[in-house]
Enzyme design. Sequence first.
Site, PDB file in Angstrom:
ATOM      1  N   LYS A 180      46.371  24.252  46.798  1.00  0.00           N
ATOM      2  CA  LYS A 180      46.460  24.592  48.215  1.00  0.00           C
ATOM      3  C   LYS A 180      45.333  25.548  48.580  1.00  0.00           C
ATOM      4  CE  LYS A 180      48.581  27.739  50.626  1.00  0.00           C
ATOM      5  NZ  LYS A 180      47.603  27.921  51.736  1.00  0.00           N
ATOM      6  N   GLU A 256      45.081  36.821  40.132  1.00  0.00           N
ATOM      7  CA  GLU A 256      43.882  37.655  40.313  1.00  0.00           C
ATOM      8  C   GLU A 256      43.998  38.258  41.696  1.00  0.00           C
ATOM      9  OE1 GLU A 256      40.808  39.005  41.807  1.00  0.00           O
ATOM     10  OE2 GLU A 256      39.941  36.993  41.753  1.00  0.00           O
ATOM     11  N   CYS A 290      37.331  41.098  46.319  1.00  0.00           N
ATOM     12  CA  CYS A 290      38.422  41.840  45.692  1.00  0.00           C
ATOM     13  C   CYS A 290      37.922  42.943  44.770  1.00  0.00           C
ATOM     14  CB  CYS A 290      39.328  40.876  44.914  1.00  0.00           C
ATOM     15  SG  CYS A 290      38.436  39.864  43.716  1.00  0.00           S
ATOM     16  N   GLU A 386      42.937  48.867  50.040  1.00  0.00           N
ATOM     17  CA  GLU A 386      41.897  47.841  50.047  1.00  0.00           C
ATOM     18  C   GLU A 386      41.590  47.442  51.487  1.00  0.00           C
ATOM     19  OE1 GLU A 386      40.849  43.875  47.510  1.00  0.00           O
ATOM     20  OE2 GLU A 386      42.876  44.014  48.310  1.00  0.00           O
TER      21      GLU A 386
END
Length: 488
Positions: A180, A256, A290, A386
């Site tokens: 997906k 991850e 990331c 973040e």
Amino acid sequence: MAKVEVKYTKLFINNEWVDAVSKKTFPTINPQDESVIVQVAEGDKADIDLAVAAAKKAFHRYSEWRVMDASQRGRLLLKLADLMERDAKYLGELETLDNGKPVKQAEGEVLWSAGIIRYYAGKADKILGNTIPADGEVLTFTMREPVGVCGQILPWNYPIPMFVWKIGPALAAGCTVVLKPAEQTPLTALAMAALLKEAGIPAGVVNVVPGYGPTAGAALTHHPDVDKVAFTGSTEVGRIIMQAASAVNLKRVTLELGGKSPLVVFNDADVEKAAQIAHNAAFANAGQCCVAGTRTYVQSGIYDKFIQKAAEIAKKRKVGNPYTDVEQGPQIDDEMFNKVMGYIDAGKKGGARCIAGGEREGKVGYFIQPTVFADVKDDMKIAREEIFGPVQSILKFETFEEVVDRANNSNYGLGAGVITNDINTALAFIKHVRAGSMWVNTYEHVAPQTPFGGFRDSGIGRELGEDGIQQYLETKTVSFSLPKKPLI
């Protein structure tokens, strides 16, 4: 703006292009001007069920895929890499249309991704077991076998690299896949599906189902016939996926996830070089990375010179139409644009000093000025959370011991970097800072051969390298009765 033909908008199931069972579609948006590019078929549970059934059939013990020689799997992957290189310009332009990253960067990512496919093509026939001198009258050995049907869920920041990070090791191992893509960037995943078919990958081995996380994603992670889930994205969603992966059966999981990576600059560093490394670490891919080094710790002896240079570099960064010669395009969508601008506002209100950027760039599209904050404190929101946008936070430190503790004072542990000319300082930093990837006098150097993943809230497992393929294999131990004395 370049005119890019969108060739594929339907679901790809069992090597066929099909509408969603519901006939629903959803828009994918151009982040440069906020316009609708095309409508894409919207998969949900019914479509995931069909895709998983196709993948399960393709994994059957007598299927074309399961009886295929491992070396032939490798040759098919090599063919895919050739096709990616052939179509690199088109794939790059399509990525820029859907994602907004500069077209030169996008095309470069396609070529780099083809190298990852080549790496795993070479691994396909080198999956080895062991003979074991087990106690007792037995001959014992291990076999390494594919884990089975794999559900793979991609992020929107690096759509083509993440596509190959997922399918490369899975196919080399002999697994089958239902993938997906992120709803923000489905177009290149569908284009890659077409290349998989052209390369000769058998029907059902890879299925691509665009859709939304709460519908298609949830159906995939909960499906009882899925043996493993691999996800790249936020830590928040990673927790949801981990729970879902244990709701019906105990799926293998690779996650991850997010990061808030420190990059530490010591007094002995060359300030100009260090500032450029730190700039690239924070602003690569418009900060939508990331492992971005957004916590820049600078030792007090060079701090003032460093922040001056950091501001100069940020102010010169070219932002604009990604089909032109720029370094930074727009953020991915309205939601992320507003989130990043909210963090910039929090930084200003929280007492950090904004020394570059801090505003929207232009009036149309999701463009944000490269923003640098100085005098940031560890407890500020911009230093702890973040941001996933073009924002660099610079913090001052005095001693090695102090900065190691501050670098580790985070729930994340994806990456970390150090800039110093002292090898002892570098080695001590590597030893004591907890992160999955460490860089010395560089940052974010990631290669097909190098495992990538994080500690703590940054994830579980590794992708790329030898570790990457191990995530798609199960160990089977086999023992034969073999008396130590002859029977005659």
